[in-house]
Design a protein around this motif. Structure first.
Motif, PDB file in Angstrom:
ATOM      1  N   MET A   1       0.833  -1.187   0.000  1.00 33.80           N
ATOM      2  CA  MET A   1       0.000   0.000   0.000  1.00 33.80           C
ATOM      3  C   MET A   1       0.880   1.254   0.000  1.00 33.80           C
ATOM      4  N   ILE A   2       1.930   1.242   0.782  1.00 28.65           N
ATOM      5  CA  ILE A   2       2.836   2.387   0.830  1.00 28.65           C
ATOM      6  C   ILE A   2       3.549   2.558  -0.500  1.00 28.65           C
ATOM      7  N   LEU A   3       3.969   1.453  -1.097  1.00 29.34           N
ATOM      8  CA  LEU A   3       4.638   1.530  -2.397  1.00 29.34           C
ATOM      9  C   LEU A   3       3.696   2.044  -3.472  1.00 29.34           C
ATOM     10  N   SER A   4       2.441   1.640  -3.409  1.00 27.82           N
ATOM     11  CA  SER A   4       1.458   2.128  -4.367  1.00 27.82           C
ATOM     12  C   SER A   4       1.252   3.633  -4.219  1.00 27.82           C
ATOM     13  N   ALA A   5       1.216   4.100  -2.993  1.00 30.75           N
ATOM     14  CA  ALA A   5       1.040   5.535  -2.745  1.00 30.75           C
ATOM     15  C   ALA A   5       2.250   6.325  -3.217  1.00 30.75           C
ATOM     16  N   GLN A   6       3.441   5.753  -3.121  1.00 25.74           N
ATOM     17  CA  GLN A   6       4.642   6.453  -3.551  1.00 25.74           C
ATOM     18  C   GLN A   6       4.824   6.376  -5.061  1.00 25.74           C
ATOM     19  N   HIS A   7       4.425   5.278  -5.663  1.00 30.93           N
ATOM     20  CA  HIS A   7       4.637   5.086  -7.095  1.00 30.93           C
ATOM     21  C   HIS A   7       3.687   5.938  -7.942  1.00 30.93           C
ATOM     22  N   ASN A   8       2.415   5.975  -7.576  1.00 31.12           N
ATOM     23  CA  ASN A   8       1.425   6.729  -8.347  1.00 31.12           C
ATOM     24  C   ASN A   8       0.390   7.328  -7.388  1.00 31.12           C
ATOM     25  N   PRO A   9       0.705   8.465  -6.762  1.00 25.26           N
ATOM     26  CA  PRO A   9      -0.198   9.049  -5.758  1.00 25.26           C
ATOM     27  C   PRO A   9      -1.599   9.395  -6.264  1.00 25.26           C
ATOM     28  N   PRO A  10      -1.759   9.967  -7.465  1.00 25.79           N
ATOM     29  CA  PRO A  10      -3.136  10.276  -7.894  1.00 25.79           C
ATOM     30  C   PRO A  10      -4.014   9.023  -8.015  1.00 25.79           C
ATOM     31  N   ARG A  11      -3.462   7.971  -8.557  1.00 26.20           N
ATOM     32  CA  ARG A  11      -4.245   6.745  -8.702  1.00 26.20           C
ATOM     33  C   ARG A  11      -4.572   6.151  -7.337  1.00 26.20           C
ATOM     34  N   PHE A  12      -3.660   6.270  -6.379  1.00 26.59           N
ATOM     35  CA  PHE A  12      -3.901   5.773  -5.030  1.00 26.59           C
ATOM     36  C   PHE A  12      -5.053   6.541  -4.373  1.00 26.59           C
ATOM     37  N   ILE A  13      -5.062   7.858  -4.530  1.00 29.23           N
ATOM     38  CA  ILE A  13      -6.132   8.680  -3.952  1.00 29.23           C
ATOM     39  C   ILE A  13      -7.470   8.338  -4.603  1.00 29.23           C
ATOM     40  N   GLU A  14      -7.465   8.134  -5.917  1.00 28.46           N
ATOM     41  CA  GLU A  14      -8.694   7.745  -6.600  1.00 28.46           C
ATOM     42  C   GLU A  14      -9.204   6.407  -6.081  1.00 28.46           C
ATOM     43  N   LEU A  15      -8.299   5.482  -5.870  1.00 26.69           N
ATOM     44  CA  LEU A  15      -8.677   4.171  -5.343  1.00 26.69           C
ATOM     45  C   LEU A  15      -9.257   4.288  -3.935  1.00 26.69           C
ATOM     46  N   VAL A  16      -8.654   5.100  -3.108  1.00 27.91           N
ATOM     47  CA  VAL A  16      -9.162   5.307  -1.745  1.00 27.91           C
ATOM     48  C   VAL A  16     -10.556   5.935  -1.796  1.00 27.91           C
ATOM     49  N   MET A  17     -10.736   6.932  -2.657  1.00 26.94           N
ATOM     50  CA  MET A  17     -12.037   7.591  -2.761  1.00 26.94           C
ATOM     51  C   MET A  17     -13.114   6.620  -3.244  1.00 26.94           C
ATOM     52  N   LEU A  18     -12.780   5.778  -4.217  1.00 29.36           N
ATOM     53  CA  LEU A  18     -13.769   4.821  -4.713  1.00 29.36           C
ATOM     54  C   LEU A  18     -14.079   3.745  -3.676  1.00 29.36           C
ATOM     55  N   ASN A  19     -13.081   3.332  -2.899  1.00 30.66           N
ATOM     56  CA  ASN A  19     -13.342   2.366  -1.824  1.00 30.66           C
ATOM     57  C   ASN A  19     -14.224   2.972  -0.740  1.00 30.66           C
ATOM     58  N   LEU A  20     -13.959   4.214  -0.372  1.00 28.71           N
ATOM     59  CA  LEU A  20     -14.820   4.884   0.611  1.00 28.71           C
ATOM     60  C   LEU A  20     -16.243   5.031   0.074  1.00 28.71           C
ATOM     61  N   ALA A  21     -16.368   5.320  -1.222  1.00 32.07           N
ATOM     62  CA  ALA A  21     -17.696   5.444  -1.815  1.00 32.07           C
ATOM     63  C   ALA A  21     -18.453   4.121  -1.733  1.00 32.07           C
ATOM     64  N   MET A  22     -17.766   3.015  -1.987  1.00 32.62           N
ATOM     65  CA  MET A  22     -18.432   1.711  -1.897  1.00 32.62           C
ATOM     66  C   MET A  22     -18.851   1.397  -0.468  1.00 32.62           C
ATOM     67  N   ILE A  23     -18.005   1.734   0.496  1.00 34.42           N
ATOM     68  CA  ILE A  23     -18.353   1.503   1.902  1.00 34.42           C
ATOM     69  C   ILE A  23     -19.567   2.346   2.290  1.00 34.42           C
ATOM     70  N   LEU A  24     -19.575   3.603   1.864  1.00 39.16           N
ATOM     71  CA  LEU A  24     -20.700   4.479   2.188  1.00 39.16           C
ATOM     72  C   LEU A  24     -21.984   4.043   1.493  1.00 39.16           C
ATOM     73  N   LEU A  25     -21.869   3.524   0.267  1.00 38.07           N
ATOM     74  CA  LEU A  25     -23.066   2.992  -0.389  1.00 38.07           C
ATOM     75  C   LEU A  25     -23.609   1.782   0.361  1.00 38.07           C
ATOM     76  N   GLY A  26     -22.713   0.966   0.892  1.00 36.13           N
ATOM     77  CA  GLY A  26     -23.150  -0.163   1.715  1.00 36.13           C
ATOM     78  C   GLY A  26     -23.858   0.306   2.973  1.00 36.13           C
ATOM     79  N   LEU A  27     -23.309   1.332   3.630  1.00 34.46           N
ATOM     80  CA  LEU A  27     -23.962   1.887   4.815  1.00 34.46           C
ATOM     81  C   LEU A  27     -25.319   2.488   4.469  1.00 34.46           C
ATOM     82  N   TRP A  28     -25.391   3.152   3.315  1.00 32.41           N
ATOM     83  CA  TRP A  28     -26.654   3.746   2.900  1.00 32.41           C
ATOM     84  C   TRP A  28     -27.701   2.665   2.648  1.00 32.41           C
ATOM     85  N   SER A  29     -27.291   1.547   2.063  1.00 35.25           N
ATOM     86  CA  SER A  29     -28.266   0.490   1.790  1.00 35.25           C
ATOM     87  C   SER A  29     -28.792  -0.148   3.071  1.00 35.25           C
TER      88      SER A  29
END
Length: 86
Positions: free
Chosen positions: A1-29
């Protein structure tokens, strides 16, 4: 995870945002509270715009499946926001 954040930070942030969105959609359901849906849609819109900008200014700006997926997510998110407001 740390290597992914260092290698390509924008893609890592996008991945984190999409994972949080999926978790929040689960909570909403489970809870049906609109705040979870609104925050999830905000994460999806932000990550989709980030993907579109990053992919368009990259070394290969041709249209790909990533662009199509990001556009589809944007359309669905804006439609959902319109339904939520109504």
């Amino acid at each position: 995870m740390i290597l992914s954040a260092q290698h390509n930070p924008p893609r890592f942030i996008e991945l984190v945002m999409l994972n949080l969105a999926m978790i929040l959609l689960g909570l909403w359901s489970v809870t049906a509270q609109w705040a979870y849906l609104a925050l999830s849609l905000s994460y999806i819109i932000g990550s989709s715009f980030s993907i579109l900008v990053r992919e368009s200014i990259g070394p290969r700006p041709q249209f790909e499946l990533t662009h199509l997926t990001a556009l589809l997510l944007l359309i669905i998110s804006f439609y959902s926001f319109a339904e939520l407001i109504r």
